[in-house]
Design a protein around this motif. Structure first.
Motif, PDB file in Angstrom:
ATOM      1  N   LEU A 189      -9.609  11.924 -17.814  1.00 51.69           N
ATOM      2  CA  LEU A 189      -8.631  10.445 -18.474  1.00 51.69           C
ATOM      3  C   LEU A 189      -9.813   9.807 -18.721  1.00 51.69           C
ATOM      4  O   LEU A 189     -11.486   9.688 -18.717  1.00 51.69           O
TER       5      LEU A 189
ATOM      6  N   TRP B 133      -9.231  13.152 -29.522  1.00 54.95           N
ATOM      7  CA  TRP B 133      -9.761  13.737 -28.912  1.00 54.95           C
ATOM      8  C   TRP B 133     -11.151  13.943 -29.649  1.00 54.95           C
ATOM      9  O   TRP B 133     -11.531  13.173 -28.727  1.00 54.95           O
TER      10      TRP B 133
ATOM     11  N   PHE C  45      -3.826  10.556 -23.770  1.00 66.06           N
ATOM     12  CA  PHE C  45      -4.327  12.097 -23.354  1.00 66.06           C
ATOM     13  C   PHE C  45      -3.028  13.014 -22.478  1.00 66.06           C
ATOM     14  O   PHE C  45      -2.391  13.270 -22.178  1.00 66.06           O
TER      15      PHE C  45
ATOM     16  N   TYR D  54      -7.761  17.212 -14.150  1.00 64.54           N
ATOM     17  CA  TYR D  54      -7.551  15.739 -15.106  1.00 64.54           C
ATOM     18  C   TYR D  54      -7.467  14.692 -14.293  1.00 64.54           C
ATOM     19  O   TYR D  54      -7.942  14.295 -15.883  1.00 64.54           O
TER      20      TYR D  54
END
Length: 577
Positions: free
Chosen positions: A551, A64, A91, A547
C-alpha cells in the motif's frame, strides 16, 4: 541530500550559454500503467543544457506507473506536472474487496497531492483528461473532468512539454460484444467497485419484495461473472463470502435463490497460473456452489439475459441474470490509438517501446504500464554485427576466447538468450556455442554462430499487463532520471553493437515476484518464484502481509488493516451507500 541538489544547481548554471534544454513531460494514467517520453535518441541527455531552465516533465495519469515514477523521482532538476482525470492513486488489487464491503473505497486511495507535497521539489497537478497528443509541436490537449458539470462545463487547455511520459493505462475490453457497455459492470476504478456493491444490495432488496414473481426472483438472484482471470475469480470468491457470511443472515427468505456463475471462453480458469492452482480453484468453486462454465463465449448481453455460445458444440444458450460483471481483459484507450496512428504504429494493439521505454517512431516520448509493450529486439537482426564486434581481427572465424568481451553484453542486451540457456540447461554462453559447434577444435564462423542462436528469439514474450510490471517500470524510469548526469559521463549499459561505446542505461528488466489468487473462505493460492506453489489458509496471511506492505502510504495501511479487523468483528456492511 542538500549537497546533492546544490551540485545539480551549479551544473545548471554551468550550461547557461547552451541552447535551451528539451522539455520533459511525464504523463501517467488513472487505471494503472503509464508512459514516459523523451525527445530523441539522445533524450537521456544532460538535463542542464541551455539557459538553466528545468526540463518540463508532464505525467499523464495517476496509476501504478505514473505514481511509481513520481514517488521514486528524487532529483529536483525537473519541472514536474501531472495530468489525470483522477486526483488520487487507487490500490487496484483490492478493488474486489471493495465490491462487498470488506474494504472501504476510501481506504485504498491516496490523494495525489499528498504524494506530491512530500517531494523535495514542486509538482503541479491538473485534474483533467488528455484527449490528444501532438508529438510534432510537443503539446497535449486536455479538458477538465467536472463530471457533475456543476461549474459551468468542461474547460479545455493545452500544455507543452520537453519530455512526455504516457502512463494512461487501458480500458476494459468488450470485444465489441453487443450490450456489454449498456448492461454490464466493469471493475477498473473505485467508482466501478462502489457501483457493484450498490447493485448487489439492490438485487437482494428487489428480490425480497412480495410482488416479485418466483421466476423473476430466481433471475434477480443470479450473479454472472464473465472472465476467468484473476479479477473475475477473486470477485466471484468475494461475492460468495459476502452472500454466505453476511447477506444470508440478513435475507434468510431468499438465500436459497442465490446462484453465482463464472463464464470463461477458454478451457480453464486462471490460465496464467500453474495447473495445480487452476485445479484447486476449480474444485473449491465446485464445493462452494459456484458454477464454472468453461468454453462459453458471450455473444450478447441484454437487460435481463446473457447469450453464450458453447465453443465445442456451437450451441447458443440464453441465461437470465440479475447482475453481470465483465472482466475479460483490457483494450487500448482512444487517445492512445490516435497517437499511435500519428507516429506510424496504427497497425499495433498497444504502444511499442524499446527496452529503455522510449516510444518507437516518436522523439521525446516514453511509455509504461498497460498502454505500452516493450518491443524486444531480436538477436537474429543483429547477428552479423554481434559477430563482427567479437571478430576484432576481421578473420571471419572466432574461437571461444574471442567472445569473452561481448558475452555479458549479449546477455544483457538480449534477455531471451539467458532464458533460452536456462531452458536448455546450459550454464554458460560457451556451452551454447559448443552445442552448435559439433567439434570442440573447430573455429566458429558466422554460420555456426547463427546456428547456435537461431532458436533464441522464440523465447521472447510480452510482459503481462499487471500492476507489478507498471510499478517496476515507473521505478526504473525514475532511477534513470535521478542518474542522468552520472550516466552521461559514465555509461552503465551494454555495448552498442550498431555503433560505438555503450548505452547510457541498462535496459529495463522485469523481475517477477509471484502472484496471488484469493479464492474466498480465507484461502488464497500463490505462485511464487522458484516454482513454489502455496495454497490454503496460511497463504491468506501471506497475502495480507504482502498487500499491506505494498500500500502506498501508512495512512492507507492503517485504514485497510482496520477494515479487515472491523469485518472480522462486525461483518460486512450491507447499507446501500
Amino acid at each position: 541530500m542538500r549537497g546533492y541538489y546544490t551540485f545539480f544547481e551549479r551544473t545548471l548554471r554551468a550550461f547557461n550559454d547552451h541552447s535551451t534544454v528539451s522539455k520533459l513531460l511525464v504523463i501517467s494514467s488513472v487505471s494503472g500503467g503509464g508512459l514516459l517520453a523523451f525527445s530523441d535518441a539522445n533524450a537521456f541527455q544532460s538535463y542542464a543544457e541551455g539557459d538553466g531552465k528545468k526540463k518540463k516533465v508532464v505525467i499523464l495519469g495517476t496509476g501504478w506507473a505514473g505514481v511509481s515514477f513520481l514517488k521514486n523521482l528524487k532529483s529536483s532538476s525537473y519541472d514536474v506536472h501531472i495530468v489525470s482525470p483522477r486526483n488520487y492513486f487507487a490500490f487496484t488489487p483490492l478493488l474486489p474487496s471493495v465490491t462487498n464491503g470488506t474494504v472501504e473505497g476510501r481506504s485504498i486511495v491516496e490523494p495525489i497531492r499528498n504524494i506530491a507535497r512530500k517531494k523535495p521539489f514542486g509538482v503541479g497537478f491538473k485534474e483533467a483528461e488528455c484527449y490528444k497528443i501532438d508529438p510534432v509541436q510537443k503539446k497535449i490537449y486536455c479538458r477538465s473532468t467536472d463530471q457533475g458539470n456543476t461549474l459551468g462545463g468542461n474547460e479545455e487547455f493545452t500544455m507543452d512539454y520537453d519530455v512526455l511520459i504516457v502512463a494512461m493505462g487501458a480500458k476494459s475490453n468488450t470485444f465489441n460484444t453487443p450490450g456489454v457497455e449498456e448492461h454490464a459492470h466493469f471493475l477498473k476504478e473505485i467508482e466501478d467497485a462502489q457501483n457493484i456493491r450498490r447493485s448487489i444490495i439492490d438485487c437482494y432488496e428487489r428480490a425480497s419484495l412480495p410482488s416479485i414473481s418466483e421466476e423473476d426472483r430466481r433471475r434477480i438472484m443470479h450473479f454472472v461473472v464473465v472472465g476467468g482471470g484473476p479479477s473475475g475469480v477473486e470477485y466471484a470468491a468475494e461475492l460468495h463470502d459476502f452472500a454466505h457470511d453476511d447477506l444470508a443472515k440478513l435475507y434468510p427468505s431468499i438465500k436459497d435463490y442465490l446462484r453465482i456463475t463464472l463464464l470463461e471462453a477458454g478451457d480453464h480458469i486462471l490460465n496464467m497460473f500453474d495447473s495445480r492452482i487452476t485445479k484447486f480453484a476449480t474444485e473449491k468453486f465446485e464445493r462452494d456452489g459456484i458454477d464454472v462454465k468453461t468454453g462459453s463465449m458471450v455473444i450478447k448481453v441484454s437487460d435481463k439475459h446473457i447469450s453464450t455460445k458453447e465453443i465445442k458444440t456451437g450451441q447458443t444458450v440464453s441465461i437470465p441474470y440479475g447482475m453481470v460483471l465483465w472482466s475479460t481483459g483490457i483494450a487500448t484507450r482512444p487517445v492512445i490509438m490516435d497517437f499511435m496512428k500519428q507516429i506510424g504504429q496504427g497497425n499495433r494493439r498497444v504502444l511499442a517501446t524499446d527496452e529503455w521505454l522510449r516510444v518507437e517512431g516518436c522523439h521525446g516520448v516514453y511509455a509504461l504500464g498497460d498502454c505500452a509493450t516493450i518491443n524486444q529486439r531480436k538477436v537474429m537482426e543483429d547477428i552479423a554485427v554481434i559477430f563482427s564486434k567479437a571478430d576484432k581481427n576481421n578473420s571471419g572465424t572466432l574461437d571461444l576466447k574471442d567472445f569473452k568481451d561481448v558475452v555479458d553484453h549479449i546477455s544483457e542486451r538480449y534477455p531471451q538468450v539467458q532464458i533460452y540457456m536456462e531452458k536448455k540447461k546450459l550454464k554458460t554462453f560457451d556451452a551454447l556455442l559448443k552445442s552448435a559447434q559439433g567439434n570442440d577444435n573447430k573455429l566458429i564462423d558466422i554460420e555456426t554462430f547463427k546456428n547456435a542462436l537461431h532458436e533464441v528469439d522464440s523465447q521472447m514474450k510480452n510482459l503481462p499487463a499487471t500492476a507489478q510490471v507498471a510499478a517496476q517500470q515507473g521505478e526504473y524510469l525514475a532511477s534513470c532520471f535521478n542518474r542522468m548526469e552520472q550516466c552521461e559521463k559514465y555509461p552503465e549499459g551494454p555495448m552498442r553493437f550498431r555503433g560505438t561505446g555503450c548505452h547510457r542505461f541498462r535496459p529495463f528488466r522485469y523481475k517477477h515476484f509471484g502472484q496471488f489468487a484469493p479464492l474466498g473462505g480465507e484461502q488464497t493460492a500463490a505462485q511464487l518464484p522458484g516454482d513454489w506453489i502455496s495454497v490454503g489458509y496460511s497463504t491468506q496471511w501471506l497475502w495480507y502481509a504482502v498487500y499491506t506492505s505494498k500500500l502506498v502510504s501508512w495512512r492507507t495501511r492503517v485504514l485497510v488493516v482496520s477494515d479487515w479487523l472491523r469485518r472480522s468483528i462486525f461483518g460486512r456492511d450491507s447499507s446501500r451507500i
